[in-house]
Design an enzyme around this catalytic site. Structure first.
Site, short mmCIF file in Angstrom:
data_model
loop_
_atom_site.label_atom_id
_atom_site.label_comp_id
_atom_site.label_asym_id
_atom_site.label_seq_id
_atom_site.Cartn_x
_atom_site.Cartn_y
_atom_site.Cartn_z
N CYS A 296 -10.87 3.74 -0.06
CA CYS A 296 -9.45 3.90 0.25
C CYS A 296 -9.16 2.96 1.42
O CYS A 296 -9.94 2.94 2.39
CB CYS A 296 -9.16 5.34 0.64
SG CYS A 296 -7.51 5.60 1.33
N CYS B 83 -4.19 -0.98 -2.20
CA CYS B 83 -4.30 0.47 -2.30
C CYS B 83 -5.23 0.75 -3.48
O CYS B 83 -4.95 0.30 -4.60
CB CYS B 83 -2.92 1.05 -2.56
SG CYS B 83 -2.90 2.80 -2.95
N ASP C 31 0.87 -1.17 0.00
CA ASP C 31 0.00 0.00 0.00
C ASP C 31 0.91 1.22 0.00
O ASP C 31 2.11 1.12 0.29
CB ASP C 31 -0.90 -0.01 1.26
CG ASP C 31 -1.80 1.22 1.32
OD1 ASP C 31 -2.26 1.69 0.25
OD2 ASP C 31 -2.05 1.73 2.43
N HIS D 132 -7.11 3.01 3.72
CA HIS D 132 -6.83 3.65 5.01
C HIS D 132 -8.12 3.90 5.81
O HIS D 132 -8.10 3.97 7.03
CB HIS D 132 -6.15 5.01 4.83
CG HIS D 132 -4.68 4.95 4.55
ND1 HIS D 132 -4.17 4.49 3.37
CD2 HIS D 132 -3.61 5.33 5.30
CE1 HIS D 132 -2.85 4.58 3.40
NE2 HIS D 132 -2.48 5.09 4.56
#
Ligand code: DGL
Length: 262
Positions: A183, A73, A10, A185
């Site tokens: 995303c 990612c 990522d 994250h």
């Protein structure tokens, strides 16, 4: 080959949310995780740059004998996976924002997607929306600044709450009933996002789907590790390992983040 690791990369620590799902589903697999945090966020960078970083990450994982690469990612998946697949022989798995299940289940026929600029502007996202979200409004919102705050360990900050409110409130006004986290994250932010959206909006990310897809491909290629002996999980990062270490500590499995010059 079966005992060779699964390689995951990522632009930073976000792909740990994907690592976690893969590990839950395939606990006997050796794994190598690479966080290219030095170059995060990828979101505002050109397609050429994102391909360049993705090639570098893939080469690192292949040098470490990975049998499959998981691009954990969205920005790299939407911009660089076509290139990677045409240049490398190993199976390459990509993440994809879960627009399809959200659009299929939406009752208000309005879904929100929070992602980086690089993902929202990509051809792949455009194609996915065209194909799977016919008759459904897709409200796109760039999560500017969220990745940088997560990378610096500021998940619980006032700054984060303010940004999330700014991005999500307008989507609520549009009457979304699904919010797609585009995303890797962002699943770290689910508790805060839940505080904002309440229980009227379902939050969807792609972690479980990617883990299932990884398993399907490993089975198809006859690459499932059959032993449960000496399983290793290595986590590399090319910036300070401190924030990654905090996440690893939360698993209480004595995993160490290793700083890499890369
Ligand atoms: N985890 C990455 C993604 O899913 C973060 C994006 C970025 O580096 O901008 O897109």
């Amino acid at each position: 080959m079966k005992e060779n690791p699964i390689g995951i990369f990522d632009s930073g620590i976000g792909g740990i949310t994907i690592y976690d799902e893969i590990h839950k589903l395939l606990p006997n697999e050796n794994m190598i995780y690479l966080a290219d945090s030095k170059n995060a966020p990828y979101g505002g960078k050109s397609k050429e740059k994102i391909i360049e970083y993705s090639v570098k990450n893939t080469e690192f994982l292949l040098e470490n004998k990975c049998k499959i690469i998981v691009v954990a990612c969205n920005t790299a998946s939407t911009n660089a996976v076509k290139y990677l697949r045409s240049h490398y022989k190993v199976p390459i798995i990509r993440v994809q924002p879960a627009i399809k299940p959200a659009a299929l289940k939406s009752k208000t026929k309005t879904v929100g997607i929070l992602a980086t600029n690089g993902t929202l502007e990509s051809e792949l996202l455009h194609e996915t929306s065209q194909k799977f979200a016919q008759g459904v409004r897709v409200i796109k919102q760039i999560g500017e600044g969220l990745v940088a705050l997560i990378e610096s360990g500021k998940i619980q900050s006032k700054e984060m709450t303010n940004l999330l409110n700014t991005y999500i409130d307008p989507m609520l006004k549009e009457n979304i009933d699904f919010l797609v986290l585009g995303c890797t994250h962002y699943p770290f932010l689910i508790p805060q996002i839940k505080n904002i959206v309440g229980d009227k909006v379902t939050i969807i990310d792609s972690g479980e789907a990617i883990a299932r897809q990884t398993k399907v491909i490993l089975e198809k290629e006859n690459l499932i590790n059959k032993t449960d002996k000496n399983i290793t999980r290595d986590f590399y990062i090319n910036k300070s390992p401190d924030v990654l270490q905090i996440f690893l500590d939360s698993y209480q499995e004595n995993m160490k983040a290793i700083k890499l010059d890369f």
